[in-house]
Design a protein around this motif. Structure first.
Motif, PDB file in Angstrom:
ATOM      1  N   GLN A  25      50.987  39.648  25.920  1.00  0.00           N
ATOM      2  CA  GLN A  25      50.198  39.389  26.837  1.00  0.00           C
ATOM      3  C   GLN A  25      49.165  38.294  26.925  1.00  0.00           C
ATOM      4  N   SER A  26      48.886  37.692  27.651  1.00  0.00           N
ATOM      5  CA  SER A  26      47.711  36.529  27.703  1.00  0.00           C
ATOM      6  C   SER A  26      47.379  36.268  28.898  1.00  0.00           C
ATOM      7  N   LEU A  27      46.087  35.627  29.055  1.00  0.00           N
ATOM      8  CA  LEU A  27      45.501  35.426  30.288  1.00  0.00           C
ATOM      9  C   LEU A  27      45.864  33.797  30.618  1.00  0.00           C
ATOM     10  N   ASN A  28      46.150  33.333  31.837  1.00  0.00           N
ATOM     11  CA  ASN A  28      46.204  31.976  32.008  1.00  0.00           C
ATOM     12  C   ASN A  28      44.650  31.383  32.280  1.00  0.00           C
ATOM     13  N   CYS A  29      44.344  30.533  31.367  1.00  0.00           N
ATOM     14  CA  CYS A  29      42.848  30.187  31.593  1.00  0.00           C
ATOM     15  C   CYS A  29      42.894  28.910  32.506  1.00  0.00           C
ATOM     16  N   LYS A  30      43.604  28.787  33.414  1.00  0.00           N
ATOM     17  CA  LYS A  30      43.698  27.785  34.674  1.00  0.00           C
ATOM     18  C   LYS A  30      42.940  28.523  35.673  1.00  0.00           C
ATOM     19  N   THR A  31      43.349  30.069  35.793  1.00  0.00           N
ATOM     20  CA  THR A  31      42.904  30.969  36.585  1.00  0.00           C
ATOM     21  C   THR A  31      41.542  31.676  36.495  1.00  0.00           C
ATOM     22  N   TYR A  32      40.629  31.582  37.379  1.00  0.00           N
ATOM     23  CA  TYR A  32      39.394  32.417  37.615  1.00  0.00           C
ATOM     24  C   TYR A  32      39.507  33.791  37.953  1.00  0.00           C
ATOM     25  N   LEU A  33      39.061  34.710  37.219  1.00  0.00           N
ATOM     26  CA  LEU A  33      38.969  35.993  37.677  1.00  0.00           C
ATOM     27  C   LEU A  33      37.470  36.499  37.968  1.00  0.00           C
ATOM     28  N   SER A  34      37.307  37.345  38.817  1.00  0.00           N
ATOM     29  CA  SER A  34      36.013  37.827  39.065  1.00  0.00           C
ATOM     30  C   SER A  34      35.885  39.023  39.921  1.00  0.00           C
ATOM     31  N   LYS A  35      34.952  39.707  40.293  1.00  0.00           N
ATOM     32  CA  LYS A  35      34.789  40.689  41.156  1.00  0.00           C
ATOM     33  C   LYS A  35      35.626  40.513  42.414  1.00  0.00           C
ATOM     34  N   GLY A  36      36.550  41.491  42.613  1.00  0.00           N
ATOM     35  CA  GLY A  36      37.194  41.303  44.209  1.00  0.00           C
ATOM     36  C   GLY A  36      38.687  40.601  43.823  1.00  0.00           C
ATOM     37  N   SER A  37      38.960  40.125  42.540  1.00  0.00           N
ATOM     38  CA  SER A  37      40.247  39.547  42.267  1.00  0.00           C
ATOM     39  C   SER A  37      41.184  40.970  41.995  1.00  0.00           C
ATOM     40  N   SER A  38      42.452  40.676  42.223  1.00  0.00           N
ATOM     41  CA  SER A  38      43.171  41.737  41.958  1.00  0.00           C
ATOM     42  C   SER A  38      44.659  41.481  41.622  1.00  0.00           C
ATOM     43  N   GLY A  39      45.631  42.168  40.801  1.00  0.00           N
ATOM     44  CA  GLY A  39      46.676  41.708  40.599  1.00  0.00           C
ATOM     45  C   GLY A  39      47.214  42.047  38.955  1.00  0.00           C
ATOM     46  N   GLN A  40      48.471  41.452  38.525  1.00  0.00           N
ATOM     47  CA  GLN A  40      48.812  41.401  37.338  1.00  0.00           C
ATOM     48  C   GLN A  40      48.155  40.914  36.349  1.00  0.00           C
ATOM     49  N   ALA A  41      47.155  39.852  36.713  1.00  0.00           N
ATOM     50  CA  ALA A  41      46.200  38.907  35.925  1.00  0.00           C
ATOM     51  C   ALA A  41      45.170  40.079  35.211  1.00  0.00           C
ATOM     52  N   VAL A  42      44.764  40.755  36.402  1.00  0.00           N
ATOM     53  CA  VAL A  42      43.501  41.496  36.172  1.00  0.00           C
ATOM     54  C   VAL A  42      44.054  42.800  35.330  1.00  0.00           C
ATOM     55  N   GLY A  61      44.579  46.892  38.174  1.00  0.00           N
ATOM     56  CA  GLY A  61      44.582  45.552  38.473  1.00  0.00           C
ATOM     57  C   GLY A  61      43.626  45.393  39.549  1.00  0.00           C
ATOM     58  N   ILE A  62      42.297  46.131  39.479  1.00  0.00           N
ATOM     59  CA  ILE A  62      41.165  45.741  40.446  1.00  0.00           C
ATOM     60  C   ILE A  62      40.231  45.592  39.796  1.00  0.00           C
ATOM     61  N   PHE A  63      39.616  44.430  40.029  1.00  0.00           N
ATOM     62  CA  PHE A  63      38.465  43.770  39.356  1.00  0.00           C
ATOM     63  C   PHE A  63      37.270  44.147  40.088  1.00  0.00           C
ATOM     64  N   GLY A  64      36.789  45.457  39.758  1.00  0.00           N
ATOM     65  CA  GLY A  64      35.682  46.100  40.311  1.00  0.00           C
ATOM     66  C   GLY A  64      34.287  45.948  39.486  1.00  0.00           C
ATOM     67  N   SER A  65      33.401  46.847  39.843  1.00  0.00           N
ATOM     68  CA  SER A  65      32.171  46.891  39.141  1.00  0.00           C
ATOM     69  C   SER A  65      32.337  47.341  37.648  1.00  0.00           C
ATOM     70  N   LYS A  66      33.107  48.061  37.284  1.00  0.00           N
ATOM     71  CA  LYS A  66      33.092  48.431  35.715  1.00  0.00           C
ATOM     72  C   LYS A  66      34.019  47.279  34.957  1.00  0.00           C
ATOM     73  N   THR A  67      34.832  46.615  35.553  1.00  0.00           N
ATOM     74  CA  THR A  67      35.631  45.488  34.894  1.00  0.00           C
ATOM     75  C   THR A  67      34.629  44.392  34.609  1.00  0.00           C
ATOM     76  N   LYS A  68      33.633  44.166  35.587  1.00  0.00           N
ATOM     77  CA  LYS A  68      32.621  43.026  35.638  1.00  0.00           C
ATOM     78  C   LYS A  68      31.555  43.425  34.649  1.00  0.00           C
ATOM     79  N   SER A  69      31.154  44.710  34.465  1.00  0.00           N
ATOM     80  CA  SER A  69      30.270  45.200  33.535  1.00  0.00           C
ATOM     81  C   SER A  69      30.745  45.081  32.077  1.00  0.00           C
ATOM     82  N   CYS A  70      32.044  45.252  31.891  1.00  0.00           N
ATOM     83  CA  CYS A  70      32.580  44.954  30.738  1.00  0.00           C
ATOM     84  C   CYS A  70      32.757  43.759  30.308  1.00  0.00           C
ATOM     85  N   VAL A  71      33.082  42.669  31.309  1.00  0.00           N
ATOM     86  CA  VAL A  71      33.146  41.167  31.228  1.00  0.00           C
ATOM     87  C   VAL A  71      31.805  40.492  30.384  1.00  0.00           C
ATOM     88  N   THR A  72      30.871  41.200  31.258  1.00  0.00           N
ATOM     89  CA  THR A  72      29.460  40.765  30.867  1.00  0.00           C
ATOM     90  C   THR A  72      29.185  41.192  29.544  1.00  0.00           C
TER      91      THR A  72
END
Length: 311
Positions: A25-42, A61-72
């Motif tokens: 598994q890897s992320l596609n670095c051409k695609t931006y993910l942020s709060k509100g994003s969803s799907g397999q990439a998330v 697969g839901i980019f919510g507040s907890k996911t954003k907090s972990c990203v930061t």
């Protein structure tokens, strides 16, 4: 017995393939993910964050507040730009730490510095700016430069910059007409990059003007601090003739006469900030940003700044 072994073999092959797929598994670095994003990439992102940061995220697969907090937290730990958005640099770091790679990982212009970016570069922010032989207004004018011209700075001399014209030729320009900072808006990639003294301070996805209808004008401009505003209502007409009034929190105009600038667009979903939205659902010419990114940019700009809009 033979049939039994065949079933076992099939099961082992299926298990092995699934295992390989998960580990690769890897992320596609051409695609931006942020709060509100969803799907397999998330889901992939959440799995990788759990592995690297032990955040205990639900892989839903839901980019919510907890996911954003972990990203930061991840960005802070690895000294990346802390904006809660998984862009090229955050993506690449995650891929490298989890032992994965992607053929599309940071191979686009988004992460490449243009040749005119550097700690010794300056950008003219005025028209008919005098370039003089010596650091005084009494000195002869060698030539004049207009907004967007790039100069190579040697050193600061009082209120002047000494610049290099050629290998053994030097001149001076009044520092008031030179910016050391530049915002580069790449229409093709739909990326805004903000450089301060040659260093990348912020990089964010944007939505520019609707292609072939309200194209954001390419060119070199100046974003003046005195024109920046909070809580502005942008007004105009839609293509069908109806009027619109769009409240924005952060207004940063760089083509004042035409009412074109950078601003937040709270009415857009996070998923709209990608490389293709502008083709069919772009702005009326302005540069739309997510609110958090616009806030960060607005608060970072302290001096008049060059703006390069390119394709």
């Amino acid at each position: 017995m033979s049939k039994c072994w065949k079933l076992i073999s099939v099961f082992l092959i299926m298990f092995f393939c699934v295992t390989i797929n998960v580990s690769a598994q890897s992320l596609n670095c051409k695609t931006y993910l942020s709060k509100g994003s969803s799907g397999q990439a998330v889901k992939t992102l959440q799995t990788m964050l759990n592995k690297t940061m032990k955040c205990g995220l639900d892989v839903d697969g839901i980019f919510g507040s907890k996911t954003k907090s972990c990203v930061t937290s991840f960005q802070s730990k690895y000294k990346l730009s802390v904006d809660g958005i998984v862009g090229p640099k955050t993506c690449a770091k995650l891929n490298s730490l989890t032992g994965t790679s992607s053929s599309s990982t940071i191979t686009t212009n988004k992460t490449k510095k243009p040749s005119y970016i550097g700690s010794n570069k300056g950008y003219i922010i005025g028209n008919d700016v005098n370039i003089r032989r010596q650091a005084t207004t009494k000195s002869n004018v060698i030539k004049q430069l207009d907004t967007g011209a790039v100069v190579t700075i040697v050193k600061k001399v009082g209120d002047w910059y000494q610049i290099q014209l050629s290998k053994n030729s030097y001149a001076y320009v009044y520092s008031l007409y030179v910016s050391r900072n530049v915002i580069v808006i790449d229409i093709s990639d739909q990326i805004l990059s903000y450089y301060v003294n040659g260093n990348l301070k912020q990089q964010s996805p944007v939505v520019t003007g609707k292609e072939n209808v309200h194209d954001t004008p390419t060119g070199r401009y100046v974003l003046r601090v005195s024109n920046m505003q909070r809580n502005r209502v942008l007004r105009g007409k839609n293509d069908d003739g109806t009027k619109y009034a769009s409240p924005v929190d952060y207004w940063m105009p760089f083509i004042v006469g035409r009412g074109i600038g950078i601003h937040d667009a709270s009415w857009r979903k996070a998923s709209e900030f990608n490389s293709s939205t502008y083709h069919s659902d772009g702005s009326h010419g302005c540069v739309n940003m997510q609110t958090s990114a616009a806030k960060k940019l607005y608060e970072s700009i302290k001096t008049n700044t060059a703006v390069f809009v390119e394709k």
